[in-house]
Structure formats: structure tokens, C-alpha cells
Design an enzyme around this catalytic site. Sequence first.
Site, PDB file in Angstrom:
ATOM      1  N   ARG A  96      91.795  41.271  26.489  1.00  0.00           N
ATOM      2  CA  ARG A  96      90.421  42.054  26.918  1.00  0.00           C
ATOM      3  C   ARG A  96      89.482  40.337  26.470  1.00  0.00           C
ATOM      4  NH1 ARG A  96      87.494  46.781  26.801  1.00  0.00           N
ATOM      5  NH2 ARG A  96      85.674  45.487  28.016  1.00  0.00           N
ATOM      6  N   CYS A 116      88.585  39.129  37.363  1.00  0.00           N
ATOM      7  CA  CYS A 116      88.076  38.815  36.168  1.00  0.00           C
ATOM      8  C   CYS A 116      88.287  40.658  35.844  1.00  0.00           C
ATOM      9  CB  CYS A 116      86.850  38.942  36.136  1.00  0.00           C
ATOM     10  SG  CYS A 116      86.606  38.131  34.409  1.00  0.00           S
ATOM     11  N   GLU A 121      84.725  33.606  43.275  1.00  0.00           N
ATOM     12  CA  GLU A 121      83.516  33.919  43.889  1.00  0.00           C
ATOM     13  C   GLU A 121      82.303  32.650  43.875  1.00  0.00           C
ATOM     14  OE1 GLU A 121      84.469  35.705  41.862  1.00  0.00           O
ATOM     15  OE2 GLU A 121      82.472  36.951  40.788  1.00  0.00           O
ATOM     16  N   HIS A 170      86.681  32.819  37.821  1.00  0.00           N
ATOM     17  CA  HIS A 170      85.724  33.561  39.304  1.00  0.00           C
ATOM     18  C   HIS A 170      85.774  32.737  40.462  1.00  0.00           C
ATOM     19  CE1 HIS A 170      84.005  37.608  36.944  1.00  0.00           C
ATOM     20  NE2 HIS A 170      84.277  36.526  36.447  1.00  0.00           N
ATOM     21  N   GLY A 193      82.983  41.954  36.024  1.00  0.00           N
ATOM     22  CA  GLY A 193      81.593  42.592  35.767  1.00  0.00           C
ATOM     23  C   GLY A 193      82.320  42.934  34.467  1.00  0.00           C
ATOM     24  N   GLU A 194      82.074  44.268  33.821  1.00  0.00           N
ATOM     25  CA  GLU A 194      82.437  45.365  33.184  1.00  0.00           C
ATOM     26  C   GLU A 194      83.653  45.693  33.785  1.00  0.00           C
ATOM     27  OE1 GLU A 194      82.010  43.904  29.921  1.00  0.00           O
ATOM     28  OE2 GLU A 194      83.241  44.900  29.396  1.00  0.00           O
ATOM     29  N   SER A 195      84.859  45.706  33.083  1.00  0.00           N
ATOM     30  CA  SER A 195      85.495  47.060  33.393  1.00  0.00           C
ATOM     31  C   SER A 195      85.783  48.193  32.992  1.00  0.00           C
ATOM     32  CB  SER A 195      87.289  46.358  32.803  1.00  0.00           C
ATOM     33  OG  SER A 195      87.272  46.266  31.411  1.00  0.00           O
ATOM     34  N   ILE A 211      84.300  33.515  32.636  1.00  0.00           N
ATOM     35  CA  ILE A 211      83.300  34.317  32.075  1.00  0.00           C
ATOM     36  C   ILE A 211      84.039  35.821  31.490  1.00  0.00           C
ATOM     37  CG2 ILE A 211      81.168  35.382  32.141  1.00  0.00           C
ATOM     38  CD1 ILE A 211      81.008  34.154  35.429  1.00  0.00           C
ATOM     39  N   ARG A 212      83.494  35.685  29.920  1.00  0.00           N
ATOM     40  CA  ARG A 212      84.117  36.688  29.265  1.00  0.00           C
ATOM     41  C   ARG A 212      85.375  36.995  29.768  1.00  0.00           C
ATOM     42  NH1 ARG A 212      79.380  38.110  29.975  1.00  0.00           N
ATOM     43  NH2 ARG A 212      80.736  40.316  30.738  1.00  0.00           N
TER      44      ARG A 212
HETATM   45  N1  GLN Z   1      85.749  41.165  29.948  1.00  0.00           N
HETATM   46  C1  GLN Z   1      85.132  41.807  30.267  1.00  0.00           C
HETATM   47  C2  GLN Z   1      85.720  43.385  30.601  1.00  0.00           C
HETATM   48  O1  GLN Z   1      86.630  42.663  30.443  1.00  0.00           O
HETATM   49  C3  GLN Z   1      85.250  41.154  32.018  1.00  0.00           C
HETATM   50  C4  GLN Z   1      84.016  39.865  31.557  1.00  0.00           C
HETATM   51  C5  GLN Z   1      84.310  39.792  33.839  1.00  0.00           C
HETATM   52  O2  GLN Z   1      84.595  40.147  34.458  1.00  0.00           O
HETATM   53  N2  GLN Z   1      84.038  38.292  33.725  1.00  0.00           N
HETATM   54  O3  GLN Z   1      85.189  43.654  31.468  1.00  0.00           O
END
Ligand code: GLN
Length: 203
Positions: free
Chosen positions: A116, A84, A183, A181, A52-54, A145-146
Site C-alpha cells: 500500500r 486502487c 474511472e 483509477h 478510497g481508503e482500504s 492516487i496514493r
Molecule cells: N492508499 C489507499 C489505501 O491503501 C488507496 C488510495 C486510493 O484508493 N486512491 O487504501
Amino acid sequence: MKIGILGFQGGIDEHRYMVNESCKELGIQCDVVNIYRSQHLWNVDGIIIPGGESTTITKLINRMNMDIDLRDFIKSGYPAFGTCAGLVLLAKKAIDRKTGKELTNTLGVLDIVVERNYYGRQRESFEVDIAIPILGEKPFRAIFIRAPAVIEIGSGVISHAKLSDSHIFVQQRNIIATTFHPELSGDTRIHRYFIEIIRSSKR
Ligand code: GLN
């Protein structure tokens, strides 16, 4: 066996699906519950922290005053699996590759240094087949993903897989974490590996 998924944000349903599939394959009776309060923690045998977004997940953990309990839960030996952003949250130190800014308030239970958003704009998302010896011969399709990258690991940390110079799947005793990921790939091998860690911790 009861498995918790930190339920604030990210691939919660995808993890639930993979845990259920894994338990079926292993012939284990499993319950999967979402966790968004400290008191939920003490009912489960292990926890998954999704991507998600940390920064967002960290804020929500702190807003719910869960940081200390979550840290104690994992430090006391309960298995944890971060993917992630979940890996970023577990890390001892996490810096943003572009700004160099450190994300404070991570749980700090996994002795790794993370950058990150390591792969930058052009490679924000990509997939690659990775050899992961502990999972057997068949390569694992890893979806990034990112994604972050693990640029340093402590002496108690095992690296199960690398991509170029950085680690992408690490383990420190009861904690496993991937920068990608699992999952999303339809391959249950890493979830099954985690469930086996829970199973042996319960013996
Ligand atoms: N870039 C996101 C972060 O640093 C992580 C991206 C993800 O969980 N897919 O939170």
C-alpha cells in the site's frame, strides 16, 4: 445486465458514469446499483469495488457483516473489478510500504501481494500513459492516487500491464484489478473489458 458498485466510500459515482457510458457504447441494457448489504449481492451479475481508503472500506464491510458473503460471491465466479483500494481489498496479502504493517481482513480472493502507498509522498498522485496490449494499440492514461503496487502475483494471475518493476493491472479468471483509477480518465476500455467478462460469464 445488473452491475453493483460497493457503495461505502470512494469513486462510486465516477464508476457508475463509466459503466453507463460503456454499456451505451456496447449497446447493452445496464442497471447500476449501489451495494451496501449482503442481500443486494444476489441481484447483480458482477461487482465493482472502488478506490478510497482500504482500511475504512474494510471496517465498513466488517461492520455490515458482508465479508463472508462478498468473498463467497466472488469465489463462486461472479466477476469483480477492484480499483486502487478495491485492489487492496481483493488481495491475498497487503502490507503498508512504510510501516510494514499488514492489513488484516482483506477478502483474499486474488492471489497477489500488494504494498500500500507504494509511491510515497512525493509521487502521491501522478498520471502516465501505459501500454496495455489487451486493450489495443492506443496507450491508456493511468491516474495514480496514493496508489498501491502489486509486487508478487500467483501462478494463476495474468499481468496485463506493468510500471517499472510492479504490476498495475492484473486478472485472475473472473477478477480484474488496477492500482490506478480507470474511472477518472474518460477512457472506457477497462470498464468495457469488465462488462465483456460479465457478458461471457452469463452465457
Ligand atoms: N492508499 C489507499 C489505501 O491503501 C488507496 C488510495 C486510493 O484508493 N486512491 O487504501
